[in-house]
Motif scaffolding. Structure first.
Motif, mmCIF file in Angstrom:
data_model
loop_
_atom_site.group_PDB
_atom_site.id
_atom_site.type_symbol
_atom_site.label_atom_id
_atom_site.label_comp_id
_atom_site.label_asym_id
_atom_site.label_seq_id
_atom_site.Cartn_x
_atom_site.Cartn_y
_atom_site.Cartn_z
ATOM 1 N N ILE A 321 5.256 -1.761 -4.902
ATOM 2 C CA ILE A 321 3.893 -1.912 -5.399
ATOM 3 C C ILE A 321 3.577 -0.814 -6.414
ATOM 4 C CG2 ILE A 321 1.441 -1.759 -4.739
ATOM 5 C CD1 ILE A 321 2.709 -4.419 -4.053
ATOM 6 N N ARG A 322 3.974 0.421 -6.086
ATOM 7 C CA ARG A 322 3.709 1.533 -7.000
ATOM 8 C C ARG A 322 4.479 1.391 -8.311
ATOM 9 N NH1 ARG A 322 4.218 4.408 -2.082
ATOM 10 N NH2 ARG A 322 6.385 4.951 -2.619
ATOM 11 N N MET A 323 5.725 0.971 -8.242
ATOM 12 C CA MET A 323 6.579 0.895 -9.432
ATOM 13 C C MET A 323 6.253 -0.307 -10.307
ATOM 14 S SD MET A 323 8.350 3.610 -9.172
ATOM 15 C CE MET A 323 9.537 3.305 -10.488
ATOM 16 N N ASP A 324 6.076 -1.481 -9.694
ATOM 17 C CA ASP A 324 5.895 -2.712 -10.466
ATOM 18 C C ASP A 324 4.440 -2.990 -10.820
ATOM 19 O OD1 ASP A 324 8.538 -4.592 -8.736
ATOM 20 O OD2 ASP A 324 8.602 -2.951 -10.202
ATOM 21 N N LEU A 325 3.517 -2.750 -9.852
ATOM 22 C CA LEU A 325 2.106 -3.095 -10.081
ATOM 23 C C LEU A 325 1.247 -1.887 -10.407
ATOM 24 C CD1 LEU A 325 1.603 -5.726 -7.208
ATOM 25 C CD2 LEU A 325 2.350 -6.089 -9.567
ATOM 26 N N ILE A 327 -0.090 0.481 -8.524
ATOM 27 C CA ILE A 327 -1.239 0.631 -7.618
ATOM 28 C C ILE A 327 -0.968 1.806 -6.683
ATOM 29 C CG2 ILE A 327 -2.627 -0.482 -5.818
ATOM 30 C CD1 ILE A 327 -1.896 -3.166 -7.027
ATOM 31 N N ASP A 328 -1.983 2.648 -6.523
ATOM 32 C CA ASP A 328 -1.861 3.797 -5.620
ATOM 33 C C ASP A 328 -1.818 3.305 -4.177
ATOM 34 O OD1 ASP A 328 -3.916 6.704 -4.851
ATOM 35 O OD2 ASP A 328 -1.759 6.292 -4.520
ATOM 36 N N HIS A 331 -3.817 5.323 0.256
ATOM 37 C CA HIS A 331 -4.801 4.865 1.240
ATOM 38 C C HIS A 331 -4.771 3.344 1.296
ATOM 39 C CE1 HIS A 331 -6.409 8.931 1.449
ATOM 40 N NE2 HIS A 331 -6.509 8.944 0.104
ATOM 41 N N LEU A 332 -4.371 2.781 2.418
ATOM 42 C CA LEU A 332 -4.315 1.327 2.573
ATOM 43 C C LEU A 332 -5.663 0.820 3.067
ATOM 44 C CD1 LEU A 332 -0.779 0.993 4.226
ATOM 45 C CD2 LEU A 332 -1.385 0.972 1.805
ATOM 46 N N ASP A 333 -6.655 0.919 2.160
ATOM 47 C CA ASP A 333 -8.017 0.545 2.510
ATOM 48 C C ASP A 333 -8.423 -0.732 1.780
ATOM 49 O OD1 ASP A 333 -9.327 3.255 0.431
ATOM 50 O OD2 ASP A 333 -8.061 1.533 -0.037
ATOM 51 N N LYS A 339 -7.296 -4.502 -5.158
ATOM 52 C CA LYS A 339 -6.414 -4.356 -6.328
ATOM 53 C C LYS A 339 -5.153 -5.216 -6.174
ATOM 54 C CE LYS A 339 -7.899 0.325 -7.571
ATOM 55 N NZ LYS A 339 -7.483 1.727 -7.725
ATOM 56 N N LEU A 340 -4.611 -5.214 -4.968
ATOM 57 C CA LEU A 340 -3.392 -6.000 -4.739
ATOM 58 C C LEU A 340 -3.670 -7.495 -4.857
ATOM 59 C CD1 LEU A 340 -0.408 -5.928 -4.001
ATOM 60 C CD2 LEU A 340 -1.066 -5.926 -1.575
#
Length: 385
Positions: A321-325, A327-328, A331-333, A339-340
């Motif tokens: 997710i961090r590399m391709d999209l 997105i930080d 925090h999985l909030d 965003k995902l």
């Protein structure tokens, strides 16, 4: 001797015998191409005229394969006769001929391929005046009235459509359904004379071998003075010096020679193909990375550590997710889930369930079942699929 070689040998012999029988029974074809070659015995060659030319010019004839430009550039000649028979010359050669005529020589041109700028300077225009399959060539001089020649094989139909007033007509083409048209003219050019005959076909073997036709040819050349005559023959009349010229000049021998060479090439091809060494089969390199992954997977399945496998799967997913999209994932909030959802387009229910399973894998005290691992793996594949 191998069996296959015997089969090829028998096939080759049978083919050669068939070709030999066809060659023996083949009827000789006659070439009607208008080649005007002094060595050709075909109907429209000049072999007969070439043999009779010495007597016609009283042994005062000289043949040359040089172009007029080269011939006259290397030597100076007194007034003489020039003969050109259906020979395509360059403009500089035509200019040399006109210079010689201007100085007192006479030129007899028997051709329908005189360049337009040359014909314009002489004083005539030529064109197709007839499309009849037969016509008669006659001379206008009364002493030659009984001498004529009938063209019954592929006459060119060429004639003079326009002649300047000072040009004298010496011969004409006579047809049943058309008026007479000039085909043989004479014009004064400087100190000499130029004679143009636009139907050289009467000099070929086919017509000269017919009784009575020789007289017309003699009449045409009688307009030249009794002096040295230079005949510019076509360059392609030179005899070949190639050591195979006898074989290649005979159609039957040439055909057999090429068949022999073709058979020899086929024999060498098939013989070498049979003796070619076996090419070894090379096994492709194994993908050891794939084997390693399978081994690690089997190890985890045997240990039954589903909790650790969920944690690693979640860690791999968040890294992707961090590399391709971009997105930080710290925090999985709810913000992360929104965003995902925007970037993947997947339903929010699926994303929320996946986040819950990732958190469960990260919790060291959570009770993880095999079904949780399977469900998590399916959800993460669908989200990033």
């Amino acid at each position: 001797m191998k069996k296959t070689f015997k089969i090829y040998a028998v096939i080759f012999i049978v083919v050669m015998l068939i070709l030999a029988l066809l060659e023996v029974n083949k009827k000789e074809t006659v070439s009607w191409r208008k080649n005007f070659d002094v060595n050709e015995k075909s109907p429209f060659g000049l072999f007969v005229f070439n043999n009779e030319a010495k007597d016609l010019f009283k042994n005062n004839l000289k043949k040359t394969e040089e172009a007029p430009y080269d011939y006259y550039s290397q030597r100076k000649k007194e007034a003489h006769n020039i003969v050109v028979i259906q020979n395509e010359l360059d403009k500089e050669s035509w200019k040399k001929i006109l210079d010689q005529v201007s100085d007192g020589s006479d030129a007899l041109i028997l051709s329908n391929k005189v360049p337009k700028d040359v014909s314009d300077s002489i004083g005539y225009y030529d064109s197709d005046i007839s499309f009849a399959e037969q016509n008669v060539l006659k001379l206008t001089d009364k002493q030659y009235q009984n001498d004529f020649i009938q063209l019954d094989k592929f006459p060119s139909g060429k004639g003079f459509s326009y002649i300047k007033p000072k040009v004298e007509v010496l011969g004409k083409t006579v047809e049943k359904n058309n008026s007479d048209q000039a085909n043989f003219i004479k014009t004064k050019f400087g100190k000499g004379n130029i004679y143009i005959h636009c139907e050289p076909l009467f000099l070929t073997n086919y017509y000269l071998l017919k009784p009575g036709n020789q007289k017309y040819a003699q009449d045409v050349f009688s307009y030249l003075q009794d002096r040295e005559t230079i005949w510019f023959v076509k360059k392609n009349t030179k005899m070949s010096r190639f050591f195979m010229r006898f074989v290649l000049s005979n159609p039957a021998l040439k055909y057999a020679w090429w068949v022999f060479l073709g058979g020899l090439v086929l024999f060498i091809f098939f013989n070498t193909k049979r003796k070619q060494r076996i090419v070894p089969v090379l096994e492709p390199l194994r993908n050891t990375s794939l084997d390693f992954v399978k081994s690690i997977g089997n190890l985890y399945l045997q240990e039954g550590d589903f909790h650790d496998m969920m944690a690693k799967k979640g860690q791999y997913f968040l890294n992707k997710i961090r590399m391709d999209l971009l997105i930080d994932t710290q925090h999985l909030d709810a913000d992360f889930a929104n965003k995902l959802q925007l970037k993947t387009g997947k339903p929010m229910e699926m994303i929320s369930e996946a986040i819950a399973l990732i958190k469960k894998g990260q919790d060291p005290y959570a009770n993880v079942m095999k079904e949780d691992l399977i469900r998590m793996n399916k959800l993460l594949d669908e989200i990033m699929g």
